[in-house]
Design an enzyme around this catalytic site. Structure first.
Site, PDB file in Angstrom:
ATOM      1  N   LEU A  31       0.860  -1.193   0.000  1.00  0.00           N
ATOM      2  CA  LEU A  31       0.000   0.000   0.000  1.00  0.00           C
ATOM      3  C   LEU A  31       0.894   1.240   0.000  1.00  0.00           C
ATOM      4  O   LEU A  31       1.802   1.333   0.822  1.00  0.00           O
ATOM      5  CB  LEU A  31      -0.890   0.024   1.246  1.00  0.00           C
ATOM      6  N   HIS A  32       0.643   2.151  -0.910  1.00  0.00           N
ATOM      7  CA  HIS A  32       1.470   3.362  -0.924  1.00  0.00           C
ATOM      8  C   HIS A  32       0.727   4.605  -1.406  1.00  0.00           C
ATOM      9  O   HIS A  32       1.300   5.690  -1.419  1.00  0.00           O
ATOM     10  CB  HIS A  32       2.697   3.148  -1.810  1.00  0.00           C
ATOM     11  N   ARG A  33      -0.543   4.461  -1.823  1.00  0.00           N
ATOM     12  CA  ARG A  33      -1.241   5.640  -2.338  1.00  0.00           C
ATOM     13  C   ARG A  33      -1.441   6.655  -1.219  1.00  0.00           C
ATOM     14  O   ARG A  33      -1.830   6.288  -0.097  1.00  0.00           O
ATOM     15  CB  ARG A  33      -2.633   5.285  -2.860  1.00  0.00           C
ATOM     16  N   ARG A  71       7.282   5.812   1.178  1.00  0.00           N
ATOM     17  CA  ARG A  71       6.250   6.778   1.608  1.00  0.00           C
ATOM     18  C   ARG A  71       5.483   6.203   2.803  1.00  0.00           C
ATOM     19  O   ARG A  71       5.252   6.890   3.799  1.00  0.00           O
ATOM     20  CB  ARG A  71       5.282   7.029   0.444  1.00  0.00           C
TER      21      ARG A  71
END
Ligand code: UD1
Length: 360
Positions: free
Chosen positions: A200-202, A235
């Site tokens: 997950l990185h959005r 991120r």
């Protein structure tokens, strides 16, 4: 024909590799690879050039991180002299990251033809930076290489002439097909049989601490069902650090960003993949592995209509139930979308040569 590729972020590299390989076999072609430096950590960049057997970039613009405007502008400023001096016959840009848009804009304004690899995808969600990047890049492009028929339809609807559009299939799958035989999981999980694999990185999932906490709580619950392996993007890592590490007793295991072949191996053997990545929605469809996408929409609808993808929405609370449902459901027969066959790079090379001889 001098082909200059502009890439910058991790998902670009898997798309670049098959095109570079296909063009390397053509005697009339010379290639230059420009890396913007948008991704710069070894594990986000150099590792991929190695894993994908790509030549080192000829130029690195070293733009690094920043706001969208800072990053896009930095790529534009530093790329312009490279294009002005190198005078390529065509600039190829890939996917939908900030470096993609920057490359397309600079080239178009210098009146250098632009080819967009992975053109035409639309989520119709303009709050995603990638959606703006895709639309504007397609507008600037002269040759648009699409991965699926829905992309052709999107471009037609936007008034882009069909003569510029080439349905070539999915270059990401070229890389998968080539490297699947050499996919190997990280040593510490080799032999693990039933697990959920998470990335997950959005910004929409990880930037807001409260949302990230809800995601972690949902993954904790999934972890009571089966082990959770979570490969953590930089991120996301920063955001996890910001909310403080928690003492987990449920077997969730965090990994750094994984090299391509390890990521592929973990997807192939997963009981379920949970992600917000675009590329992994495609890879799981090809592999026939169930994928739960933690977003409200996808620019890759074919992974839902033909593949194994389920768009869960940005409601992490739904994940545990969705995982249970997927684990209990009989496996769906995998249907691989048209032209996701490992030869998209060759078709791009063919199209480029034909285009070049038509204008020479
Ligand atoms: C970018 C793309 C996104 C893609 C993703 C894949 C845009 C708008 N977004 O998002 O579409 O899905 O790449 O990874 O282009 N950082 C590092 N090391 C690095 C790179 C980044 O630590 O090598 C950290 C920095 O804190 C940076 C943050 O990650 O500020 C975000 O990087 P950035 O390239 O701006 O966007 P991504 O979230 O990686």
């Amino acid at each position: 024909m001098h082909v200059l590729h502009v890439v910058g972020a991790r998902p670009n590299f898997m798309k670049l590799a098959p095109v570079v390989r296909a063009l390397a076999g053509r005697s009339s072609v010379r290639q230059t690879i420009v890396h913007s430096g948008q991704h710069y950590d070894a594990e986000m960049s150099a590792v991929f050039f190695e894993d994908l057997e790509l030549p080192r970039p000829d130029v690195n613009l070293e733009v690094g991180s920043g706001s969208h405007a800072e990053q896009t502008a930095a790529v534009m400023l530093r790329l312009e002299p490279v294009l002005r001096d190198g005078r390529p016959d065509i600039v190829l840009v890939y996917g939908d990251v900030n470096s993609t848009l920057a490359g397309a804009l600079v080239a178009a304004k210098l009146q250098i033809p632009v080819g967009h690899v992975e053109a035409g995808l639309r989520s119709f969600d303009r709050t995603m930076p990638e959606e703006l990047n895709r639309r504007l890049t397609d507008d600037a492009a002269d040759l648009l290489f699409t991965p699926s028929r829905d992309a052709d339809e999107n471009l037609a609807r936007e008034g882009i002439p069909a003569s510029r559009v080439y349905f070539v299939g999915n270059v990401m799958i070229d890389t998968l097909v080539r490297l699947l035989p050499r996919a190997e999981p990280p040593a510490e999980v080799d032999g693990l049989e039933r697990y959920a694999f998470v990335t997950l990185h959005r910004p929409s999932n990880v930037d807001d601490p409260a949302t990230l906490q809800r995601v972690l709580d949902a993954l904790d619950e999934v972890g009571r069902e089966l082990p959770v392996l979570f490969a953590v993007h930089p991120r996301t890592r920063r955001r996890l650090e910001a909310i403080g590490d928690r003492n987990r007793d449920n077997g969730m295991r965090l990994f750094p960003p994984l090299p391509y072949r390890q990521c592929l191996a973990l997807q192939r053997a997963a009981a379920v993949v949970i992600t917000d990545s675009g590329g992994m929605q495609e890879e799981t469809t090809f592999l026939g592995v169930p994928c739960l996408t933690l977003r409200d929409n996808t620019e890759r609808p074919i992974t839902v209509t033909e593949g194994t993808n389920i768009v869960v929405g940005r409601r992490p609370e739904r994940l545990p139930e969705a995982v249970r449902a997927v684990l209990q459901a009989p496996p769906r027969p995998a249907r691989v979308p048209e032209l996701w066959d490992g030869h998209a790079g060759e078709r791009i090379a063919d199209a480029l040569e034909a285009w070049w001889s038509s204008i020479a």
